[in-house]
Structure formats: structure tokens, C-alpha cells
Scaffold this active site. Structure first.
Site, mmCIF file in Angstrom:
data_model
loop_
_atom_site.group_PDB
_atom_site.id
_atom_site.type_symbol
_atom_site.label_atom_id
_atom_site.label_comp_id
_atom_site.label_asym_id
_atom_site.label_seq_id
_atom_site.Cartn_x
_atom_site.Cartn_y
_atom_site.Cartn_z
ATOM 1 N N ASP A 26 3.930 -4.312 -6.294
ATOM 2 C CA ASP A 26 4.570 -5.551 -5.840
ATOM 3 C C ASP A 26 6.085 -5.373 -5.768
ATOM 4 O O ASP A 26 6.719 -5.728 -4.772
ATOM 5 C CB ASP A 26 4.253 -6.703 -6.801
ATOM 6 C CG ASP A 26 2.881 -7.306 -6.553
ATOM 7 O OD1 ASP A 26 2.274 -7.002 -5.514
ATOM 8 O OD2 ASP A 26 2.428 -8.089 -7.409
ATOM 9 N N GLU B 11 0.822 -1.210 0.000
ATOM 10 C CA GLU B 11 0.000 0.000 0.000
ATOM 11 C C GLU B 11 0.859 1.263 0.000
ATOM 12 O O GLU B 11 0.539 2.246 -0.678
ATOM 13 C CB GLU B 11 -0.947 -0.015 1.198
ATOM 14 C CG GLU B 11 -1.951 -1.151 1.202
ATOM 15 C CD GLU B 11 -2.746 -1.252 -0.089
ATOM 16 O OE1 GLU B 11 -3.097 -0.185 -0.656
ATOM 17 O OE2 GLU B 11 -3.013 -2.379 -0.547
ATOM 18 N N GLU C 71 -0.423 -2.612 -10.005
ATOM 19 C CA GLU C 71 -0.247 -3.671 -9.025
ATOM 20 C C GLU C 71 1.123 -4.319 -9.148
ATOM 21 O O GLU C 71 1.783 -4.624 -8.141
ATOM 22 C CB GLU C 71 -1.347 -4.728 -9.172
ATOM 23 C CG GLU C 71 -2.752 -4.248 -8.813
ATOM 24 C CD GLU C 71 -2.885 -3.829 -7.366
ATOM 25 O OE1 GLU C 71 -1.920 -3.972 -6.593
ATOM 26 O OE2 GLU C 71 -3.962 -3.360 -6.996
#
Length: 288
Positions: free
Chosen positions: A206, A151, A202
């Protein structure tokens, strides 16, 4: 002394000219009226400012993050869990990771949301939210840290700002001047809790999250184990909120596992092992 007839005519003419000039100045012509109308409009719109999302300073981004946070709480979209023991623990992990982020100078804030669903999300300006359900599902501190790092990565990479530009364009809100503050706050709320992140965002989160995890000394395999655990637990049903926005979770796990193998080989078992003690983790989250 009596004025001559010629002098009287000159005086009357002068008085008429002065009167005409006075009346003309006192009467709003079309041009005067337009000027006054524009001036009034400027007064009414004073304080309304548009912002270019690509040029927001860190201070402006943090200010909007605070407004988005306040509106999420006031609207009831987010209910905070206020046990200080747990909140302090999550903040401790978050600050440790944030120092290793690509934007370490941002004032990161970490909140625990009273919600049993397995989810986490973030918004601009350093605001991170972790559900109690996710904290309870994690086996150890490293697994929880892997989610928090992910996050933080979204914030560090300004993913919400990029998504805001897309949504504003799709909704016809984006102008040459940018967006006003109320539009930014409303879009920020929707993006935080309603819209999924893109596949590319995303993947980047990661990678950045993995970097933070290892730099902070946590065992990187926890990132893979937690993703795999959540996928297995879903049993073919809709995955938890944290994974439902990730369209290629199996591919991401494979990519991360390759990085884990590389780190384990280089470290020779002496580094990147912190955060795996299950008993210690459970003692820190006992109130849950």
C-alpha cells in the site's frame, strides 16, 4: 643361447609381477567403483542447480518469472485477453508507474487476464496480471493505476521470494543448498494464484504503491475510492479477490486516507490530480 636356471627364475618373477599389476589396474576395486559411481552421479545430475532465494540476481529472478508465466499459460490457470488496444493501455500505465518504483531497472511486464472476477496478482521478475473484471469495475485511470501500482510494489519488495522461503520451509523443501529451479517455478505458480499475502506485505505494498501513484502524478484519492467501492459492493459477502487477501482493509483505508489528506493539503489542489477523467478512461477500454 640357453638362459641359466637362475636367470629364468628372475624373468618368470618379473613377468608375474607385471601381470599382477595389470590385473589389479584392470579390476575395479571398491575404491575405484566408488569413484566411478560418484562420477556417474555427477554426470546424471549435471545441470541441476540449487539457488539461494535471498541471493537471486535480477536476471535470475526475471528468468524464473518467465518460466512461471509460461507454466501459468500452458496449465490453463491463466487465460490472456489479447485485445491489443486494452493490453497496450494497461502496459502504458504500468510502465509509467514502474519508473517510479524502488526497482525501476527491472523489466516489468503487464498482462490482461480474461476473467470477470475482480482481481490482480503479480509474480517475481516483474510479471503483473490484471483481470478484465477489475478493469471494467474501475471508474477511471487513477483507480486502475492504484491497483497496478500495488502489484508492482509486491514485486519491488520481493514479497513472493520471501513467501517462497516460508512455503518451502513449511513443506520441507528448503535445504542448505536452497531450491532447485523446478521447485522455484512450482512454488512461484502456487504463490501467484493460490496463497494470500501477509498483512505486513499488504501494508508495505500500500505504502509503496501510494508513493508510485503520486510520483507518477495520479490523484492519490483514487486508491482509497477504489478500495472503498469494492468493499461496499461486496455488501458483507466475501470481498473481491483483490481484497480478500487483505485482512484489515478498513484499517488500510484509514491509513491511506490520512496520507491523501496530507498530499491534498500540501499540493493545494494543483498537483496529483491526473487520471480522474471517466469519459477518457471509458474510451480507452471500450473493447471491454
Amino acid at each position: 643361447m640357453m638362459l641359466s636356471r637362475q636367470k629364468k627364475r628372475w624373468v618368470y618373477g618379473l613377468m608375474a609381477c607385471i601381470l599382477a599389476i595389470s590385473v589389479n589396474l584392470a579390476t575395479p576395486t571398491v575404491s575405484h567403483a566408488g569413484f566411478l559411481e560418484n562420477l556417474l552421479r555427477g554426470v546424471i545430475n549435471w545441470g541441476v542447480q540449487s539457488y539461494q532465494l535471498s541471493n537471486l540476481s535480477d536476471a535470475q529472478e526475471q528468468g524464473f518469472g518467465q518460466e512461471i508465466h509460461n507454466n501459468l499459460i500452458r496449465s490453463g490457470r491463466v487465460k490472456l485477453y489479447n485485445n491489443q488496444r486494452v493490453v497496450s493501455y494497461v502496459n502504458e500505465i504500468g510502465q509509467r508507474l514502474a519508473r517510479e518504483s524502488t526497482r525501476p531497472s527491472l523489466n516489468y511486464r503487464f498482462f490482461v487476464v480474461e476473467d470477470d472476477s475482480i482481481n490482480a496478482f503479480a509474480t517475481m521478475g516483474g510479471y503483473n496480471y490484471i483481470n478484465t473484471g477489475l478493469i471494467k469495475t474501475a471508474t477511471n485511470e487513477a483507480e486502475l493505476a492504484s491497483v497496478i501500482g500495488h502489484e508492482i510494489a509486491h514485486i519491488a519488495a520481493k514479497h513472493s521470494l520471501a513467501q517462497m522461503r516460508v512455503q518451502a520451509r513449511n513443506q520441507g523443501l528448503l535445504t542448505a543448498a536452497g531450491l532447485d529451479s523446478s521447485q522455484i517455478v512450482q512454488l512461484g505458480m502456487a504463490i501467484a494464484v493460490d496463497y494470500p499475502n501477509s498483512r505486513s506485505d499488504e501494508m508495505e505494498a500500500d505504502d509503496l504503491g501510494f508513493n508510485m501513484l503520486t510520483r507518477a502524478g495520479y490523484a492519490p484519492e483514487a486508491m482509497v475510492s477504489f478500495m472503498r467501492k469494492l468493499m461496499d459492493a461486496s455488501g458483507g459477502r466475501r470481498p473481491p479477490g483483490f481484497l480478500s487477501t487483505h485482512p484489515a482493509t478498513s484499517d488500510r483505508i484509514a491509513r491511506l486516507q490520512t496520507r491523501v489528506n496530507g498530499y491534498q493539503g500540501n499540493a493545494q489542489g494543483t498537483l496529483y490530480t491526473e487520471g480522474l477523467n471517466q469519459q477518457r478512461y471509458r474510451s480507452r477500454v471500450t473493447p471491454l
